[in-house]
Write an enzyme that holds these catalytic residues in place. Structure first.
Site, short mmCIF file in Angstrom:
data_model
loop_
_atom_site.label_atom_id
_atom_site.label_comp_id
_atom_site.label_asym_id
_atom_site.label_seq_id
_atom_site.Cartn_x
_atom_site.Cartn_y
_atom_site.Cartn_z
N LYS A 1 -21.83 18.33 39.23
CA LYS A 1 -21.77 19.79 39.20
C LYS A 1 -22.69 20.32 38.11
O LYS A 1 -22.87 19.70 37.06
CB LYS A 1 -20.33 20.26 38.93
CG LYS A 1 -19.38 19.91 40.07
CD LYS A 1 -17.98 20.43 39.80
CE LYS A 1 -17.05 20.07 40.96
NZ LYS A 1 -15.66 20.53 40.72
N HIS B 1 -25.24 0.23 27.45
CA HIS B 1 -25.44 -0.09 28.87
C HIS B 1 -26.56 0.79 29.41
O HIS B 1 -26.41 2.02 29.46
CB HIS B 1 -24.15 0.16 29.65
CG HIS B 1 -23.03 -0.77 29.31
ND1 HIS B 1 -22.97 -2.07 29.76
CD2 HIS B 1 -21.93 -0.60 28.53
CE1 HIS B 1 -21.88 -2.65 29.29
NE2 HIS B 1 -21.23 -1.79 28.54
N CYS C 1 -24.86 -4.27 27.06
CA CYS C 1 -25.58 -5.51 27.34
C CYS C 1 -27.04 -5.45 26.89
O CYS C 1 -27.77 -6.43 27.02
CB CYS C 1 -25.51 -5.83 28.83
SG CYS C 1 -26.13 -4.51 29.89
N GLY D 1 14.53 5.89 -9.84
CA GLY D 1 14.74 4.63 -9.13
C GLY D 1 14.61 3.47 -10.09
O GLY D 1 14.37 3.63 -11.29
N GLY E 1 12.48 -0.02 -10.69
CA GLY E 1 11.29 -0.75 -10.30
C GLY E 1 11.36 -2.20 -10.70
O GLY E 1 12.41 -2.72 -11.09
N GLN E 2 10.22 -2.86 -10.61
CA GLN E 2 10.13 -4.28 -10.92
C GLN E 2 10.56 -4.59 -12.34
O GLN E 2 11.19 -5.61 -12.61
CB GLN E 2 8.67 -4.73 -10.70
CG GLN E 2 8.29 -6.06 -11.34
CD GLN E 2 9.03 -7.23 -10.71
OE1 GLN E 2 9.57 -7.11 -9.62
NE2 GLN E 2 9.08 -8.35 -11.42
N PHE E 3 10.26 -3.68 -13.28
CA PHE E 3 10.47 -3.99 -14.68
C PHE E 3 11.62 -3.22 -15.32
O PHE E 3 11.92 -3.39 -16.49
CB PHE E 3 9.19 -3.73 -15.47
CG PHE E 3 8.01 -4.45 -14.91
CD1 PHE E 3 7.97 -5.83 -14.89
CD2 PHE E 3 6.95 -3.75 -14.36
CE1 PHE E 3 6.89 -6.51 -14.36
CE2 PHE E 3 5.87 -4.42 -13.83
CZ PHE E 3 5.84 -5.80 -13.81
N LYS F 1 8.70 4.78 -17.39
CA LYS F 1 9.20 3.46 -17.00
C LYS F 1 9.77 2.78 -18.24
O LYS F 1 9.06 2.55 -19.22
CB LYS F 1 8.07 2.61 -16.41
CG LYS F 1 7.48 3.18 -15.13
CD LYS F 1 6.47 2.24 -14.51
CE LYS F 1 5.93 2.79 -13.21
NZ LYS F 1 5.01 1.86 -12.53
N ASP G 1 -0.02 -6.34 -5.58
CA ASP G 1 1.17 -5.89 -4.85
C ASP G 1 0.90 -4.53 -4.21
O ASP G 1 1.72 -3.61 -4.30
CB ASP G 1 2.38 -5.81 -5.78
CG ASP G 1 3.70 -5.73 -4.99
OD1 ASP G 1 3.66 -5.82 -3.75
OD2 ASP G 1 4.76 -5.56 -5.62
#
Length: 582
Positions: free
Chosen positions: A26, A121, A143, A357, A359-361, A378, A469
């Site tokens: 079209k 192509h 290709c 919260g 934490g790791q330490f 912390k 980490d």
């Protein structure tokens, strides 16, 4: 509206039909602007275009090439060319070779996409297969290699940012923000006032002089006096979604800002218009360059510098609106590297307000420094780290980047040790993904989150830090939705095998085979940990959720990889899987 570069009536082949027939072809009215190529219905009698039928953003175009005609092709479809983008090929038929060549040349000049195709192509996709190579998968790699003299797509280099020499000793600087002294050594800054740099031995704090006295100032609060780009409408470190949020919040027709484009070395003008769509719309215009190095938004109006370009468009409408109101991301000053020119913080200056919260330490709390500055504190549990090593490590942790949680200082003179950092109001990224996104997130939002993390990690690697980490739980989100990496620089951890915040000897679900088998951490293991990208696109699901740690070690070592999340397209998933190569 964006100025039209080219207009032409072409025959277009439908992309939706599985079988090709004469009904698939079209005539459409094609319009090329600096942003996209669009096609419309039109009235052939009145020679007037009508409703929009479709469009392709120029930044999504991967390849523009000719297409070899099929056998027994009618004359009006002899001069085909293809525009390849994410959704496949768009086939267009020009009236003659000259018109086809003109459009291909112009499309290659104005399209910028760093994810360009290496192969294409040369023949059509027709009736369920590629006519050139007979492959039956529409997404199959091309290709033919784009390496011949007549086939190679020559994409122009992106424009370089204007050259500007940064501040140096003896140079005058302008304050972008007010700064109230926090210690006796600091110097007050008053926005838009001029100061002279005296010493730059500390990257983050420069000694400077005003008219009357000397002191230390945060280096990220000032710019070189002649740097007009930095001073006014340029919103540094603002991405597309943040720009739209700023513009919609301001809600002014013609509100605009200039930001770094997602394409390296380029700038974008983001503009808000109340015309057309209900509630207004945001448009984004790449600042392009001519072959002579001039800058333009409308090709007929190039300028030597970007400030000249902006000034012109503030007085002349060549886009959806004139640039009427400067919208800035500088309402809130950036974080400083430390609370004043001090590193050792007196714990008596800290007020603990609530627990955030554990934490790791140890426990992490929200609090205030000197009763007015928001901080996260912390409290390091005794025995969780080598404190002497930490104190030495802290001396080189004064890193400052928009996508790293800013470390303000430490309290090491008493026990327990405190680490005082920037406080981010939207909290942990993992919780934010699971609970904080009130509505279905857009793919742009998710991609910007991943981009934030990757830029922070790139900076860390440039400073020779290994995170060890990286995960959504170790990233935080600020009030603007910007993601920042935290808990980096952990070489002071006691256990060489490092107990991660996931609770195991190391973060098994985010670890490559060499970590799982040999505990060998490196910048490459940080790249593997871009499992975080999978977390983002799965909205906080647990990686390998059906497997326990022992099963993960065994199966990942044998080649198991995470599946594609529903919100991630193939291109995004290919980025993920490229991070998980052995």
């Amino acid at each position: 509206m964006s100025e039209n570069i080219l207009e032409e009536i072409f025959i277009k082949r439908s992309q939706q039909k599985k079988k090709t027939s004469p009904l698939n072809y079209k005539e459409r009215w094609f319009v090329l602007t600096q942003e996209k190529i669009a096609y419309y219905d039109f009235d052939p009698d009145k020679k007037k275009r009508k409703g929009l039928r479709g469009s392709v953003d120029l930044e999504k175009i991967k390849c523009v090439e000719t297409v070899q005609p099929e056998p027994n092709t009618p004359r009006e479809r002899m001069y085909a060319f293809q525009i390849i983008y994410d959704e496949g090929p768009l086939y267009i038929f020009a009236k003659n070779e000259d018109v086809r060549a003109q459009w291909i040349k112009k499309l290659k000049e104005v399209s910028f996409n760093k994810d360009l195709m290496q192969k294409y192509h040369p023949c059509f996709w027709a009736d369920g297969l590629w006519l050139c190579c007979q492959q039956e998968v529409k997404q199959a790699m091309g290709c033919k290699v784009l390496d011949g003299k007549n086939e190679k797509t020559i994409w122009p280099l992106p424009p370089q940012p204007p050259e500007s020499s940064g501040p140096s000793v003896g140079m005058a600087v302008i304050a972008e923000y007010n700064y109230k002294p926090m210690t006796a050594q600091d110097l007050e800054l008053i926005k838009d006032e001029q100061y002279t740099i005296l010493e730059m031995s500390d990257t983050n704090w420069w000694r400077a002089r005003d008219k009357y006295k000397e002191g230390y100032i945060p280096s990220n609060y000032v710019v070189a006096a002649e740097s007009e780009l930095e001073r006014f409408w340029y919103s540094k470190n603002t991405n597309r979604s943040q720009a739209e949020k700023l513009l919609r919040t301001e809600n002014k027709d013609g509100g605009f800002l200039v930001r770094d484009s997602s394409k390296a070395g380029k700038y974008t003008v983001s503009l808000f218009s109340k015309g057309g769509e209900s509630g207004g719309s945001c448009r984004h215009y790449n600042i392009c360059t001519t072959a002579q190095g001039q800058f333009y938004l409308a090709e007929k109006h190039p300028f030597t510098t970007i400030p000249e370009l902006i000034n012109y468009h503030q007085h002349n409408a060549a886009m959806v609106s004139r640039l009427k109101y400067i919208v800035s991301n500088r309402a809130r000053p950036p974080s400083t590297a430390g609370l004043g020119y001090v590193w050792e913080i007196d714990p008596r200056d800290l007020t603990f307000i609530k627990e955030l919260g554990t934490g790791q330490f140890g426990v992490v709390k929200y609090g205030k420094w000197q009763g007015q500055h928001d901080v996260a504190i912390k409290m390091i549990r005794e025995g969780s780290m080598s404190e002497d090593d930490f104190i030495e490590e802290a001396k080189i942790m004064k890193l400052r980047h928009e996508n790293l949680v800013q470390l303000y200082g430490v309290c090491t003179k008493t026990r327990p040790i405190y680490i005082v950092t920037e406080f981010l109001s939207n909290g942990c990224l993992l919780t934010y993904l699971r609970e904080g996104l009130k509505q279905h997130p857009t793919t742009v939002q998710l991609l910007e989150m991943c981009k934030d993390v990757s830029e922070g990690m790139t900076y860390l690697e440039s400073k020779q830090f290994i995170h060890r980490d990286l995960a959504a739980r170790n990233c935080l989100v600020d009030g603007n939705g910007t993601v920042k990496v935290t808990d980096f620089g952990l070489s002071y951890v006691l256990d060489d095998e490092y107990t991660s915040s996931a609770g195991s000897k190391f973060p098994v679900r985010w670890s490559p085979p060499e970590v799982l088998l040999y505990c060998k951490f490196s910048s490459k293991s940080d790249i593997w940990a871009y499992v975080l990208m999978w977390e983002v696109y799965s909205l906080g699901r647990l990686p390998y959720e059906r497997l326990n740690n022992t099963e993960i070690v065994e199966q990942v070592s044998r080649g198991l990889r995470l599946y594609r999340p529903q919100l991630a397209n193939e291109k995004v998933y290919s980025i993920m899987t490229s991070c998980w190569l052995e």
